[in-house]
Design a protein around this motif. Structure first.
Motif, short mmCIF file in Angstrom:
data_model
loop_
_atom_site.label_atom_id
_atom_site.label_comp_id
_atom_site.label_asym_id
_atom_site.label_seq_id
_atom_site.Cartn_x
_atom_site.Cartn_y
_atom_site.Cartn_z
N SER A 633 0.57 -1.46 0.02
CA SER A 633 -0.06 0.40 -0.28
C SER A 633 0.52 0.95 -0.19
N GLU A 634 1.97 0.99 0.63
CA GLU A 634 3.32 2.13 1.07
C GLU A 634 3.16 2.17 -0.95
N PHE A 635 3.70 1.88 -1.54
CA PHE A 635 3.64 2.00 -3.39
C PHE A 635 1.66 2.83 -3.86
N LEU A 636 0.76 2.76 -3.30
CA LEU A 636 -0.35 2.90 -3.50
C LEU A 636 -1.00 4.08 -3.23
N CYS A 637 -0.71 4.55 -2.21
CA CYS A 637 -1.06 6.04 -1.56
C CYS A 637 -0.29 6.27 -0.10
N THR A 638 -0.31 7.68 0.29
CA THR A 638 0.56 8.62 1.31
C THR A 638 -0.13 7.91 2.20
N ALA A 639 0.36 8.18 3.45
CA ALA A 639 -0.77 8.62 5.01
C ALA A 639 -2.03 9.29 4.50
N GLU A 640 -2.47 9.90 3.75
CA GLU A 640 -3.53 10.47 3.25
C GLU A 640 -4.15 10.64 2.16
N GLN A 641 -3.37 10.09 1.46
CA GLN A 641 -4.17 9.82 0.27
C GLN A 641 -3.74 8.96 -0.49
N CYS A 642 -5.04 8.30 -1.67
CA CYS A 642 -4.08 7.65 -2.39
C CYS A 642 -4.80 7.77 -3.82
N LEU A 643 -3.46 7.64 -4.78
CA LEU A 643 -2.99 8.27 -5.53
C LEU A 643 -3.62 7.41 -7.01
N THR A 644 -3.75 8.41 -7.98
CA THR A 644 -3.70 8.13 -9.78
C THR A 644 -2.08 7.72 -10.25
N VAL A 645 -1.36 8.47 -10.04
CA VAL A 645 -0.33 8.69 -10.82
C VAL A 645 0.81 9.68 -9.65
N THR A 646 1.82 8.75 -10.03
CA THR A 646 3.40 9.43 -8.86
C THR A 646 4.16 8.45 -10.08
N HIS A 647 5.67 9.37 -9.78
CA HIS A 647 6.67 9.04 -10.43
C HIS A 647 6.51 9.39 -11.73
#
Length: 684
Positions: A633-647
């Motif tokens: 999950s750490e590669f899908l969400c930060t502590a607050e938000q689940c993201l759809t684009v990263t890096h």
């Protein structure tokens, strides 16, 4: 074509007068144009503001059956036979010009307005619409769980035209067969027509009622569940000369039919299953209005429907229906909303009417009325092909471009390195560096298990599997479960090749390892057989999901059925590695990213709305000696938000499945964690 014999027994007897009367009563009627006008406006109004079924399409179908049967009756009267090629040719001149104009406009405008992830859907449905198969394509999509979350395309309204054209292809053979059988048996001309048309209508109605209750979504587009509406109109065309109503009944039925037509959509319960038995209501309204408007003394309602303004609108109602939907779809997309206010909706209706008038004046009429169009039977077919060519060529060219993009993207994915140092998810505001190819292919490139017979169908219970990774290896890893398990196949395939492991993909659509409440019945049987299959295969480890996030009313949890399957594997001495489920977003991330390139936080979701505060599977580690857990999950969400684009990676391909490209990027991290859990298997 069936020609009558010269003998007296084959000539039209007293029934020819009935057919002649039918052809007369089925001739041009302004009140029917008024019915069509109201139906077209109702369809637009309900699409724009109410998101409900109006019943207008059902009325269109009845009128089409009534009018087209009248055309064939006149052919019988004039030529003593049915001339299907002439009938179909005239329909081509009536339908194809407007349809191709709208399709070509939609395709061109769609390139600039429709988000890239939906391009493939638009092209596909445009091709099916051009070939009058859009209803069948929508039937297929309704049972394809990967396509269910796709929004309606700007050409979806062509399902109704496709259904009509399929009826037009069916009607002449049915009438010809009925006439031929009647003549063989020496029966009067009208009776076999009535019997043939009536039997088709009755069979389709019964099928519609049963199938709509069983498969309500696909039945809406199913031509077999709709054909009874057309044949009700056809039956009315044959019976109308025998129907005689007094003035009082005419006025009563006319007003009742008009009130039903106007109020049905408002009063019908939200979510009513269509067509089924409930479609009898708008169909009956159409029948009442047609009957009470016939003869020399039409009803009060019919005289009102025949006023010149409604009749004029009725003449372009076909164009209004075709134009309103892409205008609505493009307006919603451009404005970034799901609903239009009253003024915006009225502008859509006004623009649809204006475009319908222009199409009728400058496209339909010149083609339909030109002298050359009537000289040869084949000419309308040539015109149809000529008009269809730009649509097919444009769609095919665009499809070819996307195919090349997909091929390049597959090559790029194959070369993508999955680093063990890949960083956890970080908030990214702009998608400026995100390749357009990633958006175009987001819904096209799937895990390899979707090809062939490697990801079992929803309704099938047989256990099937395919080998990936190092297919010649003797050490075996089994990837087991539903689509949330098989989404990890790209990474496991790469890990298997790197470490000499055979990866068996044993998955089934919409069926986790442990059938839960709401699963298809075949999922329970598949899970029972799966334990026997695993006992026979004896993999070194089974990899599956340890939690689920897809329940619409419940946050992440571990279903009891999962635990029961893990316990069965424990009895077999087979270890289990459970990968924590990824967040389910509730929206389509690819299209959201395409719409909000400079504000990607608009395409995120608070972590707590999908994931539990801690991995719920952890509490079961002490209960099962064979259970091991991985939390990505750490590669899908930060502590607050689940993201759809990263890096600069698009992380999802739909609202709850990871993008294979991002899974490949995580392969190094996943491999590292697998080797920490079971070094004897994953460090080879």
């Amino acid at each position: 074509m069936f020609k009558s014999r010269p003998s007296a027994t084959m000539k039209w007897t007293e029934d020819s007068a009935v057919l002649a009367g039918a052809s007369t009563q089925n001739a041009y009627r302004d009140d029917i144009q008024g019915i069509r006008a109201i139906s077209a406006i109702m369809i637009a109004v309900y699409h724009i503001w109410m998101s409900k079924v109006s019943g207008g399409v059902d009325v269109f179908f009845v009128i089409s059956g009534f009018l087209m049967t009248g055309v064939l009756i006149r052919q019988i009267q004039q030529h003593d036979r049915i001339r299907p090629l002439v009938f179909w040719g005239n329909l081509i001149k009536r339908i194809v010009p407007s349809a191709c104009t709208v399709l070509l406009f939609t395709l061109i405008a769609g390139y600039f307005i429709v988000p890239e992830p939906l391009w493939s859907q638009l092209i596909q449905e445009t091709l099916f619409s051009a070939l009058n198969l859009e209803n069948l394509e929508l039937m297929r999509r309704s049972v394809d769980y990967l396509a269910r979350e796709l929004p309606p395309s700007p050409v979806q309204q062509f399902w109704a035209l496709s259904t009509q054209v399929q009826f037009y292809l069916l009607l002449p053979p049915v009438l010809m067969l009925a006439l031929w059988l009647g003549r063989k048996m020496g029966a009067p001309s009208r009776k076999p027509l009535l019997v043939g048309v009536g039997l088709v209508a009755l069979a389709s109605l019964l099928y519609s009622i049963v199938e709509t209750a069983r498969e309500p979504v696909s039945s809406y587009f199913n031509p077999a569940a709709r054909v009874w509406e057309f044949f009700t109109g056809a039956l009315l065309a044959l019976l109308l000369p025998r129907i005689h109503l007094g003035r009082g009944l005419r006025n009563l039925f006319g007003l009742l039919g008009l009130a039903t037509l106007l109020l049905f959509g408002l009063l019908a319960p939200q979510g009513s299953q269509f067509p089924g038995y409930i479609a009898l209501i708008p169909v009956t309204a159409a029948v009442m209005l047609i009957v009470t408007g016939s003869g020399t003394q039409p009803s009060v309602a019919s005289r009102w429907l025949a006023n010149r303004h409604l009749a004029g609108l009725g003449r372009i109602s076909f164009g209004v229906y075709l134009w309103h939907w892409p205008l609505l779809a493009f307006a919603l997309e451009y404005l970034g909303t799901s609903h239009l206010d009253p003024l915006q909706g009225l502008l859509i209706i006004a623009l649809a009417i204006a475009l319908a008038m222009a199409t009728h004046r400058f496209v339909e009429e010149p083609i339909r009325n030109h002298k050359y169009a009537a000289r040869r039977v084949w000419v309308p077919y040539a015109i149809g092909l000529l008009l269809l060519s730009p649509v097919l060529a444009s769609a095919a060219t665009w499809k070819y471009y996307i195919r090349n993009v997909v091929a390049d993207e597959r090559g790029s994915n194959a070369a993508l390195a999955g680093s063990a140092d890949f960083a956890p998810a970080e908030v990214q505001i702009s998608a400026g560096q995100l390749s357009q190819a990633h958006l175009i292919t987001a819904k096209i490139i799937l895990p390899a298990s979707y090809q062939g017979n490697c990801h079992q169908q929803i309704t099938r219970a047989e256990v099937v599997y395919c080998s990936y990774g190092d297919t010649s290896a003797t050490t075996t890893v089994a990837l087991v479960g539903g689509s949330h398990a098989t989404q990890w196949l790209p990474a496991l395939d790469r890990i298997g090749k790197a470490h000499g492991l055979k990866v068996l993909n044993i998955t089934k659509k919409e069926c986790p390892f442990g059938a839960t409440e709401g699963s298809h019945p075949s999922c329970f049987e598949w899970n029972r057989q799966l334990i026997d299959t695993l006992a026979e295969l004896r993999p070194q480890v089974v990899i599956t999901n340890s939690t689920t996030t897809t329940h619409p009313k419940t946050r992440e949890y571990v279903p009891q059925a999962y635990l029961e399957q893990w316990q069965r594997l424990e009895q077999l001495g087979i270890p289990v590695i459970g990968i924590r489920d990824n967040p389910s977003l509730g929206f389509d991330p690819a299209t959201c990213v395409a719409r909000h390139r400079d504000n990607l936080l608009a395409c995120s979701k608070p972590r707590g709305q999908s994931l539990a505060d801690w991995d719920p599977a952890l509490e079961h580690l002490s209960e099962l000696d064979n259970l091991h857990l991985i939390d990505m999950s750490e590669f899908l969400c930060t502590a607050e938000q689940c993201l759809t684009v990263t890096h600069d990676f698009l992380m999802y391909r739909d609202g709850h499945h990871l993008n294979p490209r991002y899974v490949l990027a995580l392969s190094g991290r996943l491999g590292e964690r697998l080797s920490q859990i079971m070094p004897e298997v994953f460090r080879r």
